[in-house]
Design an enzyme around this catalytic site. Structure first.
Site, short mmCIF file in Angstrom:
data_model
loop_
_atom_site.label_atom_id
_atom_site.label_comp_id
_atom_site.label_asym_id
_atom_site.label_seq_id
_atom_site.Cartn_x
_atom_site.Cartn_y
_atom_site.Cartn_z
CG HIS A 397 40.47 75.43 96.36
ND1 HIS A 397 40.13 76.70 95.96
CD2 HIS A 397 41.15 75.59 97.52
CE1 HIS A 397 40.58 77.59 96.81
NE2 HIS A 397 41.20 76.94 97.80
CG HIS A 466 40.08 78.40 102.17
ND1 HIS A 466 40.75 77.50 101.38
CD2 HIS A 466 38.91 77.79 102.49
CE1 HIS A 466 40.03 76.41 101.22
NE2 HIS A 466 38.91 76.56 101.88
#
Length: 491
Positions: A397, A466
């Site tokens: 991320h 995700h």
């Protein structure tokens, strides 16, 4: 000094093979086997071939009346009985001629260098460079002075000794069993080997986040990977540390060989340092997601207290989301597709500063803080979150092109039922998990996955929410500026 291997020297003399002589230089050695055939396959039996040594510099072989060729393996410089020398000129394919006389050289690569003693590791072996590297580094030794035993299974005791040489002997990288035993003679499986090196890389603070965007479902036997080993296998495959064994199989439960483990050790950076890629604070190429993708809904969990920590996370200054320009453009396309299908994208998290990742690490180290256990990790002891890959020193991320999201149904005014909550630590969160999920829940997960994949994102094997941009612009850069409009020039 440097020696050479010409394994596969074949000397033929018509249909019935006669006698021959090979003269060897000093310090050369020779073994001989009978062969079933002298064709280009190079496949021979191992029947004994009579051989005699006349002097330290020459030997003869006899095969009169045998219906097999002489298959010779030697090191050194060889001269055939007719006086023609076998030159190490790089030629590797000289086969039987029309008269049945031939010399075949399979390998002319350097076999030994000073200080490398293993006679069962040859230059043509795929693991030669790896074994040489780990031997020279003092990380692995042979089973005898001259044998490495590359195809023998690696034992737990051997693995522990290697990790000890790496300086991580006491950190639980090679853990014992619940009954208090260690079982040093027990073989290590391929998935256990990946887990051992994964723990080691975490211990030294190396980046293991490549696993977050690695899809291992392409392996036929991916469903055989134990749940604890999934993050390690993702990292090992994504980083090029571990490969399959061919034909689409990973064989996670098979014993790992000493050669395979040597290759894995040689592929990792032994000097990995968390300071090698310091976090970048420049947000020039990032955009505010609400502006770039106006149809999305925001529920930034790490700005709130409803997350696995139970507190607002450091680095989340505003309840907004940021992404690189490239990821935001791709997400805009995904959002448009979702709207056409009657949905809106709901964002839980996007860019995550390194400061937040460190907040997670510090929380994981405090094993007494289990306020949110019943909501996010009821099946796990908090102490295993590092080992099983739920918490790591770095996160994909932080590279700015990963987003966590779900789908909001505009006709019902509710989120689609995905059969599990965002950030749930467990097998239930795996995209391919079916278990007790309903057909509707499985279908909903697939709708989200299809929308994202069709617009350039890669899914993660362990989290249905995700997705990472396949062509992320900063695959090796980790950023650390606050999540706020101010960071991207929006007040």
């Amino acid at each position: 000094g440097e020696k050479y291997s010409a394994a596969g020297l074949v000397i033929c003399s018509g249909e019935n093979y006669g006698s021959g002589k090979i003269e060897l230089s000093n310090n050369s050695s020779l073994t001989a086997k009978a062969g079933d055939t002298a064709d280009s396959t190079g496949i021979f039996s191992t029947a004994p071939l009579p051989i005699s040594v006349n002097t330290d510099e020459s030997c003869t072989f006899t095969a009169e009346g045998m219906t097999a060729a002489a298959y010779i393996e030697f090191t050194g410089v060889a001269v055939l009985s007719d006086g023609s020398a076998v030159q190490y000129d790089g030629e590797k394919n000289i086969y039987v001629d029309a008269n049945g006389n031939a010399v075949k050289k399979i390998s002319v690569e350097p076999l030994e260098v000073d200080g490398f003693p293993f006679t069962d590791v040859k230059a043509e072996d795929w693991f030669f460079d790896a074994v040489k590297a780990v031997y020279n580094e003092g990380l692995m030794s042979g089973v005898t002075e001259t044998e490495f035993a590359p195809q023998a299974a690696l034992t737990r005791g051997m693995a522990a000794a290697i990790i000890g040489q790496l300086g991580a002997a006491e950190n639980g990288t090679v853990p014992g069993f619940d009954d208090g035993t260690f079982k040093p003679g027990e073989n290590v499986t391929r998935e256990e080997a990946a887990a051992i090196l994964y723990r080691y890389m975490q211990y030294i603070g190396a980046d293991v986040s490549v696993g977050e965007s690695t899809n291992i479902l392409s392996y036929i036997d991916a469903d055989e990977i134990s749940e604890y080993a999934v993050p390690a296998i993702q990292w090992a495959c994504g980083a090029g540390i571990m490969n399959g064994r061919g034909d689409g199989f990973l064989t996670p439960k098979a014993d790992i060989t000493r050669a395979e483990f040597a290759a894995m050790i040689s592929r990792i950076s032994l000097s990995a340092d968390t300071d090698a890629n310091p976090a970048v604070t420049d947000a020039l190429d990032f955009v505010l997601l609400a502006e770039a993708v106006p149809d999305v809904i925001m529920e930034i969990r790490y700005y709130s207290t409803y997350n696995f920590v139970g507190d607002r996370i450091n680095g989340y200054d505003e309840p907004c989301a940021l992404l690189t320009k490239e990821a935001a453009a791709a997400l805009k396309n995904a959002s448009d597709d979702a709207v056409q299908k009657g949905y809106r994208l709901k964002i839980y998290d996007a860019y995550r500063p390194q400061t937040a990742v460190q907040n997670f690490v510090e929380w994981a180290e405090d094993t007494d803080d289990t306020r949110m256990k019943e909501y996010f990790y009821p099946e796990l002891d908090k102490s295993v979150l590092f080992d099983q890959g739920y918490i790591a020193e770095k996160s994909g991320h932080s590279r700015g092109s990963t987003v966590d999201l779900t789908l909001f149904d505009m006709s019902t005014g509710k989120e689609l039922d995905m059969g599990g909550t965002f950030d749930y630590f467990g097998e239930l969160s795996h995209p391919d998990y079916t278990g007790d999920l309903t057909e509707e829940q499985i279908r909903n997960r697939n709708i989200l996955r299809d929308i994202m994949v069709e617009n350039g994102f890669n899914p993660l094997d362990t989290e249905w929410w995700h997705f990472t941009l396949a062509d992320e612009p900063y695959p090796d850069t980790y950023f650390d500026f606050p999540v706020s409009g101010v960071s991207v020039g929006v007040n």
